[in-house]
Design an enzyme around this catalytic site. Sequence first.
Site, PDB file in Angstrom:
ATOM      1  N   ARG A 161      -5.212  14.970   8.537  1.00 52.01           N
ATOM      2  CA  ARG A 161      -4.305  14.087   9.279  1.00 52.01           C
ATOM      3  C   ARG A 161      -3.535  14.819  10.385  1.00 52.01           C
ATOM      4  O   ARG A 161      -2.838  14.205  11.164  1.00 52.01           O
ATOM      5  CB  ARG A 161      -3.303  13.424   8.329  1.00 52.01           C
ATOM      6  CG  ARG A 161      -3.944  12.501   7.317  1.00 52.01           C
ATOM      7  CD  ARG A 161      -2.885  11.782   6.507  1.00 52.01           C
ATOM      8  NE  ARG A 161      -3.437  11.154   5.335  1.00 52.01           N
ATOM      9  CZ  ARG A 161      -4.006   9.947   5.311  1.00 52.01           C
ATOM     10  NH1 ARG A 161      -4.092   9.239   6.417  1.00 52.01           N
ATOM     11  NH2 ARG A 161      -4.478   9.456   4.183  1.00 52.01           N
TER      12      ARG A 161
ATOM     13  N   ARG B  77       0.846  -1.200   0.000  1.00 51.32           N
ATOM     14  CA  ARG B  77       0.000   0.000   0.000  1.00 51.32           C
ATOM     15  C   ARG B  77       0.876   1.242   0.000  1.00 51.32           C
ATOM     16  O   ARG B  77       1.614   1.500   0.941  1.00 51.32           O
ATOM     17  CB  ARG B  77      -0.897   0.011   1.238  1.00 51.32           C
ATOM     18  CG  ARG B  77      -1.724   1.270   1.354  1.00 51.32           C
ATOM     19  CD  ARG B  77      -2.523   1.299   2.651  1.00 51.32           C
ATOM     20  NE  ARG B  77      -3.244   2.543   2.756  1.00 51.32           N
ATOM     21  CZ  ARG B  77      -3.278   3.293   3.846  1.00 51.32           C
ATOM     22  NH1 ARG B  77      -2.654   2.909   4.938  1.00 51.32           N
ATOM     23  NH2 ARG B  77      -3.947   4.422   3.852  1.00 51.32           N
TER      24      ARG B  77
ATOM     25  N   LEU C 294       4.197   5.938  10.554  1.00 55.04           N
ATOM     26  CA  LEU C 294       5.294   5.739   9.608  1.00 55.04           C
ATOM     27  C   LEU C 294       5.608   7.020   8.853  1.00 55.04           C
ATOM     28  O   LEU C 294       6.771   7.357   8.642  1.00 55.04           O
ATOM     29  CB  LEU C 294       4.936   4.623   8.625  1.00 55.04           C
ATOM     30  CG  LEU C 294       4.742   3.240   9.257  1.00 55.04           C
ATOM     31  CD1 LEU C 294       4.044   2.305   8.283  1.00 55.04           C
ATOM     32  CD2 LEU C 294       6.064   2.672   9.703  1.00 55.04           C
ATOM     33  N   SER C 295       4.576   7.728   8.430  1.00 57.80           N
ATOM     34  CA  SER C 295       4.755   8.980   7.690  1.00 57.80           C
ATOM     35  C   SER C 295       4.607  10.160   8.647  1.00 57.80           C
ATOM     36  O   SER C 295       4.109  10.012   9.765  1.00 57.80           O
ATOM     37  CB  SER C 295       3.721   9.082   6.562  1.00 57.80           C
ATOM     38  OG  SER C 295       2.414   9.212   7.110  1.00 57.80           O
TER      39      SER C 295
ATOM     40  N   ASP D  24     -10.065   7.476  24.882  1.00 60.56           N
ATOM     41  CA  ASP D  24     -10.654   7.179  26.194  1.00 60.56           C
ATOM     42  C   ASP D  24     -10.102   5.887  26.782  1.00 60.56           C
ATOM     43  O   ASP D  24      -9.861   5.792  27.982  1.00 60.56           O
ATOM     44  CB  ASP D  24     -12.176   7.094  26.096  1.00 60.56           C
ATOM     45  CG  ASP D  24     -12.851   8.444  25.971  1.00 60.56           C
ATOM     46  OD1 ASP D  24     -12.184   9.481  26.193  1.00 60.56           O
ATOM     47  OD2 ASP D  24     -14.055   8.464  25.639  1.00 60.56           O
TER      48      ASP D  24
ATOM     49  N   TYR E 158       4.516   4.803   2.797  1.00 54.97           N
ATOM     50  CA  TYR E 158       4.636   3.940   3.973  1.00 54.97           C
ATOM     51  C   TYR E 158       5.832   2.988   3.939  1.00 54.97           C
ATOM     52  O   TYR E 158       6.055   2.250   4.890  1.00 54.97           O
ATOM     53  CB  TYR E 158       3.352   3.133   4.157  1.00 54.97           C
ATOM     54  CG  TYR E 158       2.141   4.023   4.340  1.00 54.97           C
ATOM     55  CD1 TYR E 158       1.969   4.754   5.506  1.00 54.97           C
ATOM     56  CD2 TYR E 158       1.187   4.138   3.336  1.00 54.97           C
ATOM     57  CE1 TYR E 158       0.880   5.586   5.671  1.00 54.97           C
ATOM     58  CE2 TYR E 158       0.079   4.958   3.506  1.00 54.97           C
ATOM     59  CZ  TYR E 158      -0.066   5.680   4.668  1.00 54.97           C
ATOM     60  OH  TYR E 158      -1.150   6.499   4.830  1.00 54.97           O
TER      61      TYR E 158
ATOM     62  N   HIS F  30      -7.295   9.998  13.772  1.00 53.10           N
ATOM     63  CA  HIS F  30      -7.956  11.264  13.484  1.00 53.10           C
ATOM     64  C   HIS F  30      -9.447  11.239  13.798  1.00 53.10           C
ATOM     65  O   HIS F  30     -10.098  12.282  13.695  1.00 53.10           O
ATOM     66  CB  HIS F  30      -7.733  11.628  12.016  1.00 53.10           C
ATOM     67  CG  HIS F  30      -6.355  11.301  11.537  1.00 53.10           C
ATOM     68  ND1 HIS F  30      -5.234  11.950  12.016  1.00 53.10           N
ATOM     69  CD2 HIS F  30      -5.908  10.348  10.681  1.00 53.10           C
ATOM     70  CE1 HIS F  30      -4.156  11.430  11.446  1.00 53.10           C
ATOM     71  NE2 HIS F  30      -4.543  10.455  10.634  1.00 53.10           N
TER      72      HIS F  30
ATOM     73  N   ASN G 141       0.010   2.513  16.586  1.00 57.98           N
ATOM     74  CA  ASN G 141      -0.179   3.147  15.290  1.00 57.98           C
ATOM     75  C   ASN G 141      -1.634   2.887  14.938  1.00 57.98           C
ATOM     76  O   ASN G 141      -1.978   1.823  14.446  1.00 57.98           O
ATOM     77  CB  ASN G 141       0.766   2.565  14.238  1.00 57.98           C
ATOM     78  CG  ASN G 141       0.620   3.271  12.899  1.00 57.98           C
ATOM     79  OD1 ASN G 141      -0.365   3.944  12.638  1.00 57.98           O
ATOM     80  ND2 ASN G 141       1.614   3.105  12.046  1.00 57.98           N
TER      81      ASN G 141
END
Length: 149
Positions: free
Chosen positions: A111, A18, A101-102, A87, A23, A80, A74
């Site tokens: 983002r 992907r 990663l980015s 919570d 990534y 977002h 991650n």
Amino acid sequence: MNSVLILNGPNLNLLGTRQPEVYGSETLAMVEEKCRAYGASHGLVVACFQSNHEGALLDQIHAAKGVHDGIILNAGAYTHTSIALMDAIYSVEVPTVEVHLSNIHARESFRHTSHIARAAIGQICGFGSFGYLMAMDALRHYYEGRAAK
């Protein structure tokens, strides 16, 4: 500190195929193996879990209390959108480091907002899979600082 849980959210199972320009080319299995090896070399047991389902990630966070000394999360796109993950982190009181990663702050404006960051002890983004290793070091440093007090 002895045990770390690494949680990966939606679409991270597609790592390596992907958007490798965003990534990277490492697969999730490669990232997890790198984390286990790095953890072992630093006296840490590393457990890894990935799910595309928010509820499964919540269940893992809840189950971490009393089992793991830290969480590396991650949350992918849930970063977002998910108040529930934020919570859960607050609720279990297990120190959590947010990893991406980015560099989410250099990407699309949607983002730039992280609900996870409010509950995490810190955020690491933009360093590819090395960010997970940095997060393990950050958790170790966090515990060393608490022990010194």
